[in-house]
Design an enzyme around this catalytic site. Structure first.
Site, short mmCIF file in Angstrom:
data_model
loop_
_atom_site.label_atom_id
_atom_site.label_comp_id
_atom_site.label_asym_id
_atom_site.label_seq_id
_atom_site.Cartn_x
_atom_site.Cartn_y
_atom_site.Cartn_z
N GLY A 26 0.86 -1.18 0.00
CA GLY A 26 0.00 0.00 0.00
C GLY A 26 0.89 1.22 0.00
CB CYS A 53 5.26 -3.66 -0.74
SG CYS A 53 5.57 -1.96 -1.18
CD GLU A 142 1.82 -8.22 -5.34
OE1 GLU A 142 2.85 -8.82 -4.97
OE2 GLU A 142 1.57 -7.04 -5.02
CB SER A 194 -19.81 -0.30 -17.03
OG SER A 194 -18.98 -1.44 -16.83
N GLY A 195 -19.91 -2.20 -19.81
CA GLY A 195 -18.99 -2.63 -20.85
C GLY A 195 -17.68 -3.12 -20.24
N GLY A 196 -17.56 -3.03 -18.93
CA GLY A 196 -16.36 -3.54 -18.25
C GLY A 196 -16.50 -5.04 -18.01
CB VAL A 197 -13.97 -7.53 -16.87
CG1 VAL A 197 -13.89 -9.04 -16.74
CG2 VAL A 197 -12.91 -7.03 -17.82
CG ASP A 198 -15.48 -6.57 -12.45
OD1 ASP A 198 -14.73 -7.44 -12.92
OD2 ASP A 198 -15.08 -5.63 -11.74
CB SER A 199 -21.23 -4.91 -15.19
OG SER A 199 -20.69 -4.31 -16.34
CB THR A 200 -19.54 -8.03 -19.47
OG1 THR A 200 -19.42 -6.63 -19.70
CG2 THR A 200 -20.01 -8.72 -20.73
CE LYS A 344 -11.17 -6.46 -13.45
NZ LYS A 344 -12.27 -5.49 -13.25
#
Ligand code: XMP
Length: 559
Positions: A26, A53, A142, A194-200, A344
């Protein structure tokens, strides 16, 4: 194996019985009073602990080691020098490539620890206390840029914590379908996509489970989208066989409301308010608040945890939470979020299994206010100012300094090899307080002394110009594979040029882990040359520049 993300302040008792705990990275500094911390008794709880980190710095700080400011920050690639055999690092080769993003560092490990690796500028790149099963790394195992990073994490989980690989991803989709059936019952599901990955992916899962007749989705076209975006989204949903998908063209309303607004936060506010208004209307008009409907959302696991989400989580969430209809559906628990326990990368895997196109699944993050915050405006015309270091361009952009936000001009510098100017840029940004960004001039129709900043607003013409430039950049970075090596690639239009060619394009490719800090990503000379040539030939474009500023002190977006 099962993993969950918990807020840093979770008491040790709440973590009892866990095999292992990872304290993540962070941007904070352990010495700031408001910085996140952990309950120090987790280090004696018997669970193996890995600090990454900031997590390593926190571990050192709480256990009596020393954390200090590095002489200069270390952002980007570095080479690891192993110093001793280590169960965590295994047999990483000397000079193994790792990815760093930090300013503070551990100067001396806590009592009982030994240092097992260093880099040229970081004396404690990895440390461990094997008796207590405590491990720390300053680098980011990661991220893809750390070679053998996944093996480091695997050694922690399977060798040190003793976890078992007993999760079968093939079971995922049937379980998800069952959970959707359980929540929806006889009711239908409505989505704002939205056209983003998650909502699609969430929409596709509901569609597959409940059938086309029971799932509807609306995509709001703000008129601020990239070239071809609405058609792309339409194409994805058409391929799914979704008869319940529609596009709400609200572009006139968004552009009208934005008018001649110049201030970045004001632009965001106007866009947020308009989303609230348009979404509320859609809910009312479609009767989606009636009892037979519930709301589907693409919420993923990091969004559900307090410390998760992106840097702009507040901004993103506020407009959604302020839509009265959405608030009501949430209050009545009429909501289905099939991906709420997924990360994700798992969402992408599910999407792949569902047959969604790779082009969708691998999309870079894209801000909600879209091109509005990449099309900079100026209330008046101004000349550039020549200084010993370069040209001060009075176009203001946003930056971060410590916890506060800066809003300052940018300096343009020249050199035959723009990519060779990184060291100069870093030196200038530390020395010159008037500016918060440095950009290299790559190509221009006229010399910089003939350019000026022109009065300009968020007009359709300028948005179209930006859209063209963005499309050129996207095509060339995709064809060359450059887009797969970076986190995000904003293309910014600034009102700098001549009367015939009033605007310039700034390229802003960045590398990052989470968007909180970022490094300006260098581009290969041939690709830059080809990109600049095409961009400079666009109507109305005078110059092409390359943003050399890291975050901090610049932000990823210019506004
Ligand atoms: P900055 O510019 O703050 O961006 O370095 C960090 C990340 O956040 C994204 N971003 C936004 N996303 N609404 C969003 O949905 C916004 O207003 C917004 N502003 C920045 C940015 O694209 C980057 O990934």
């Amino acid at each position: 194996m099962y993993a969950e993300v918990r807020p840093s302040e979770t008491p040790a008792a709440g973590l009892a019985g866990r095999r292992g705990i990872i304290i993540s990275g962070g941007p904070a500094s352990v010495y700031e009073p408001s910085s996140p911390t952990v309950d120090a008794s987790i280090f004696a709880s018997g669970a193996a602990v890995l600090g990454i980190c900031y997590g390593q710095q926190l571990m050192a700080h709480l256990l009596g080691g020393e954390v200090r400011k590095g002489v200069k920050g270390e952002y980007g690639l570095a080479q690891l020098e192993p110093l001793a055999a280590s169960p965590l690092l295994g047999d990483l080769p000397a000079g193994n490539q790792i990815w760093m993003s930090h300013r503070d560092l551990v100067g001396a490990p806590p009592p009982g620890f030994r240092v097992v690796a260093r880099t040229e500028t970081c004396p404690v790149a990895a440390m461990e206390d094997n008796a207590r099963r405590l491990h720390g790394v300053q680098f980011h195992p990661e991220v893809v840029h750390t070679r053998h990073g996944m093996e480091v994490l695997a050694r922690f989980l399977f060798d040190i914590c003793g976890c078992r690989k007993d999760w079968n991803p093939k079971l995922r989709i049937p379980l998800l379908e069952q959970s959707i059936r359980d929540v929806a019952g006889e009711r239908n599901v409505f989505f704002f996509v939205s056209g983003g990955v998650d909502s699609t992916v969430a929409y596709t899962l509901c569609l597959r489970t409940l059938g086309a007749g029971r799932v509807r989705g609306v995509y709001v076209d703000t008129g601020l989208m990239r070239e071809g975006e609405t058609d792309f989204v339409r194409g994805v949903f058409a391929a799914l066989g979704s008869s319940g998908f529609s596009v709400e063209d609200a572009s006139e309303r968004f552009l009208g409301a934005l008018g001649t607004t110049i201030d970045p936060e004001r632009k965001r506010h106007i866009i947020g308010e308009m989303f609230v208004e348009v979404q509320e209307e859609i809910l009312q008009r479609g009767h989606y608040l009636d009892a037979q409907w519930i709301l589907g959302q693409g919420t993923i696991y990091p969004d559900t945890i307090e410390s998760g989400g992106t840097a702009k989580a507040d901004v993103i969430k506020t407009h959604h939470n302020r839509v009265a209809g959405i608030q009501r559906l949430m209050a009545e628990n009429r909501i289905v979020e099939p991906l709420s326990s997924f990360y994700k990368d798992e969402v992408r895997e599910v999407g792949r299994e569902l047959g969604l196109p790779e082009e969708l699944l691998e999309r870079h993050p894209f801000p909600g206010p879209a091109l509005a915050i990449r099309c900079l405006c100026s209330e008046a015309g101004y000349p550039l100012e020549r200084t010993a270091e370069g040209w001060i361009v009075p176009v203001h952009s946003v930056g971060v300094q410590g916890d506060s936000r800066s809003y300052r001009p940018v300096i343009a510098i020249e050199g035959s090899q723009p990519m060779a100017l990184y060291a100069t840029a870093t030196e200038l940004i530390n020395r010159l307080t008037r500016v918060n960004r440095v950009m290299a001039a790559v190509r221009s129709a006229v010399a910089l002394d003939r350019m000026r900043v022109t009065a300009s607003v968020l007009s359709r013409k300028r948005l179209e110009r930006l859209r063209r430039a963005d499309a050129v950049v996207r095509r060339l970075s995709h064809e060359s594979g450059f887009d797969r090596r970076i986190w995000q690639f904003p293309v910014v239009l600034i009102p700098l040029g001549t009367s015939e060619r009033p605007d310039s394009v700034v390229l802003r490719p960045v590398d990052s882990v989470d968007g909180m800090t970022a490094q300006s990503a260098p581009m290969e000379a041939g690709l830059l040359e080809a990109m600049a040539r095409e961009l400079a030939a666009l109507d109305g474009v005078c110059g092409v520049f390359y943003d050399l500023t890291h975050k901090p002190p610049g932000t990823i977006e210019w506004e």
